[in-house]
Write a protein that holds these residues in place. Structure first.
Motif, PDB file in Angstrom:
ATOM      1  N   TYR A   1     -16.661 -18.425  14.701  1.00  0.00           N
ATOM      2  CA  TYR A   1     -15.710 -19.225  13.920  1.00  0.00           C
ATOM      3  C   TYR A   1     -15.913 -19.665  12.373  1.00  0.00           C
ATOM      4  CZ  TYR A   1     -11.102 -21.222  13.470  1.00  0.00           C
ATOM      5  OH  TYR A   1      -9.971 -22.337  13.084  1.00  0.00           O
TER       6      TYR A   1
ATOM      7  N   GLN B   1     -14.870 -18.465   8.901  1.00  0.00           N
ATOM      8  CA  GLN B   1     -14.192 -19.464   7.948  1.00  0.00           C
ATOM      9  C   GLN B   1     -13.876 -18.799   5.971  1.00  0.00           C
ATOM     10  OE1 GLN B   1     -10.965 -19.780   9.066  1.00  0.00           O
ATOM     11  NE2 GLN B   1     -12.673 -18.695  11.177  1.00  0.00           N
TER      12      GLN B   1
ATOM     13  N   THR C   1     -15.463 -21.226   4.348  1.00  0.00           N
ATOM     14  CA  THR C   1     -15.383 -22.370   3.906  1.00  0.00           C
ATOM     15  C   THR C   1     -17.162 -22.593   3.076  1.00  0.00           C
ATOM     16  OG1 THR C   1     -14.997 -25.086   4.260  1.00  0.00           O
ATOM     17  CG2 THR C   1     -16.512 -23.926   5.565  1.00  0.00           C
TER      18      THR C   1
ATOM     19  N   SER D   1     -11.315 -22.047  18.339  1.00  0.00           N
ATOM     20  CA  SER D   1     -12.794 -20.942  18.194  1.00  0.00           C
ATOM     21  C   SER D   1     -12.790 -19.960  19.969  1.00  0.00           C
ATOM     22  CB  SER D   1     -14.048 -21.773  18.201  1.00  0.00           C
ATOM     23  OG  SER D   1     -14.225 -22.911  16.753  1.00  0.00           O
TER      24      SER D   1
ATOM     25  N   TYR E   1     -10.274 -17.107  19.129  1.00  0.00           N
ATOM     26  CA  TYR E   1     -10.392 -16.767  18.146  1.00  0.00           C
ATOM     27  C   TYR E   1     -11.137 -15.308  18.379  1.00  0.00           C
ATOM     28  CZ  TYR E   1     -12.167 -15.226  13.507  1.00  0.00           C
ATOM     29  OH  TYR E   1     -13.036 -14.325  12.286  1.00  0.00           O
TER      30      TYR E   1
END
Length: 537
Positions: free
Chosen positions: A92, A96, A98, A302, A305
């Protein structure tokens, strides 16, 4: 419940072994009753007493062997669930996209450990304690239903205490989770910024910043742990009073009245301990589980997901177009650039130039589909891929100014764990200029953390080999040589631009005239965008 992520067969085996372990308590209580009744019967039946003592010893050996298997199964379940949670959370976090890894690092190293000790282990213990409680309850009911009813009513008191304290513990746990994330971030900052701290003689300031965060985290941890300890102490005290002292007093009165034999009373007292301990433990474990609620909610995200397949093969590349593209930042609503028009043909080498801070990296992220422009369209092969990572990213490879190097072998850093034909791998390494490194050290050479065992030029060549191995038609280079000396920069550009099969789009703010001559097209972004804006007006 976290145990649903363990293999069902192992959980069933654990439940069976826990039931056997719970029977150990009943076995000892029953044998104690029989032996006391024999001893208090007034008959000198030594042989019978010794026989039951031998049976008790033999039974204990059986339960000991069973408990070895019980503990092994328990540890295996904890391991299996931990691996499921770690895999789901890593998958997860990677997806993402990030740039802030500190929060994820804190969660993976600290919060998941809390889930292991305060949730998975606690739930396994609750299964065993519940079986012990109900087994003792049924056995006690069979021997004296009156005393059993007294014990059942008495257990309501610690249950009430648990209901009150669990909400407080959950609140304290949430505060600790937040403080722990800040602490992890500050420690990361302190270690990464150590060189600057030493250079400017501010080591004390930087360390104090992390220490203050540690103080807040430890205070929050102490408050959470202390609340749990106080709750457990209250539950134990209430349980001792209501589940032991009062029932045993009533049992003593019943024995005086001749309604209860001495062996049965002692057995009931022994079972009373096995009412108290499981009940108190279950409530304590429940509080432990409650302390992980904030972390578990994040893990549930998560676990639920679903990773989308995004490895779509690219069979051809006809061209890339960016038409009248503009970008406005999400937070400040500031327009970074506008009226950008770029066309890239197969195999074409394009240099995009603009001063630092113009937004060149953002432009590349728009091509990749990571960001979506506020205006305009991006097409590949005539298909709109604007802001669509799924459709766009398989056309691109990427060379960073500071490539990320895994603390692993040279082979892994190039292949990223993919199965690759050895001949093809060596050919790509040759094209990237890694022949000397491989000849001296081999593909299984450990490159060290952040590539410490490699030079700056070698690190860039590893990134280029990684890009070429992907076989993608467009290579994006983000200030790929700005940190290198002129000689290395020229060598890297000769490698980057010498492959006629790959289109290259490089962004840079400073580059030599010799290197500029290697490109098919040079676009000065700030001037082109300004001219397009004036034309539009």
């Amino acid at each position: 419940m976290s145990l649903k992520y363990a293999p069902k067969g192992k959980v069933a085996l654990f439940a069976l072994l826990a039931a056997i372990k719970a029977c150990n308590v009943l076995f000892v209580a029953y044998m104690l009753k029989v032996m006391l009744n024999i001893a208090s019967s007034g008959k000198s039946d030594y042989g019978r007493l010794v026989m039951f003592a031998a049976l008790t010893a033999g039974g204990q050996l059986f339960f000991m062997a069973s408990n070895f298997i019980y503990e092994t199964t328990k540890m295996n379940i904890i391991k299996d669930v931990n691996m499921t949670l770690k895999k789901a959370n890593l998958r997860y976090l990677v997806d993402q996209n990030t740039l802030d890894i500190k929060d994820g690092l804190s969660f993976m190293t600290n919060d998941l450990k809390q889930i292991e000790t305060n949730r998975i282990t606690a739930q396994l213990d609750m299964i065993y304690q519940s079986l012990t409680f109900f087994g003792s309850l049924i056995f006690a009911f069979y021997n004296s239903w009156e005393m059993t009813l007294i014990f059942i009513v008495a257990t309501l008191a610690p249950a009430a205490v648990q209901m009150i304290t669990s909400k407080i513990i959950t609140k304290k746990a949430k505060i600790w989770t937040e403080k722990n994330a800040v602490y992890t971030q500050y420690v990361s900052d302190t270690l990464n910024g150590a060189q600057s701290a030493r250079l400017y003689n501010v080591r004390t300031n930087v360390v104090s910043r992390a220490v203050n965060a540690a103080q807040d985290m430890e205070t929050a941890l102490r408050n959470m742990t202390l609340t749990q300890a106080w709750a457990l102490e209250i539950i134990y005290s209430v349980a001792e009073l209501f589940c032991f002292i009062i029932p045993c007093t009533i049992g003593g009165i019943m024995m005086m009245q001749g309604r209860l034999a001495v062996g049965s009373l002692v057995m009931m007292v022994d079972l009373a301990v096995n009412f108290i301990t499981p009940v108190v433990t279950i409530f304590n474990e429940f509080n432990q589980v409650k302390s992980t609620v904030p972390m578990w909610q994040r893990t549930q995200r998560s676990l639920s997901y679903v990773q989308k397949a995004d490895n779509f093969p690219v069979d051809h590349f006809d061209g890339l177009k960016m038409e009248d593209v503009a970008y406005v930042t999400r937070h400040s609503k500031h327009e970074i650039f506008s009226h950008v028009n770029i066309s890239v043909k197969p195999g074409e080498k394009i240099l995009l130039m603009a001063p630092s801070g113009w937004g060149k990296t953002t432009l590349l992220r728009l091509m990749l589909g990571i960001y979506k422009p506020s205006h305009g369209e991006i097409e590949i092969n005539g298909e709109d891929v604007t802001g669509n990572w799924q459709k766009a990213h398989n056309y691109y490879s990427y060379v960073n100014q500071k490539p990320f190097i895994f603390d692993d072998t040279l082979r892994f850093n190039i292949t990223l764990g993919r199965e690759v034909d050895e001949e093809r791998l060596l050919m790509v390494c040759h094209e990237a200029g890694l022949d000397d490194l491989i000849q001296d050290n081999g593909l299984d050479y450990r490159v060290g953390e952040n590539g410490n065992n490699l030079s700056g030029g070698q690190i860039q060549r590893v990134e280029i080999a990684r890009a070429l191995l992907s076989g993608r038609p467009i290579l994006l280079a983000d200030e790929a040589t700005s940190a290198l000396d002129p000689r290395l920069s020229l060598e890297i550009h000769e490698t980057l631009l010498g492959n006629p099969k790959v289109a290259v789009v490089e962004v840079a703010h400073k580059i030599s005239d010799v290197e500029k001559a290697m490109f098919d097209q040079i676009i000065v972004l700030d001037k082109v965008a300004k001219k397009a804006a004036e034309t539009a007006d």
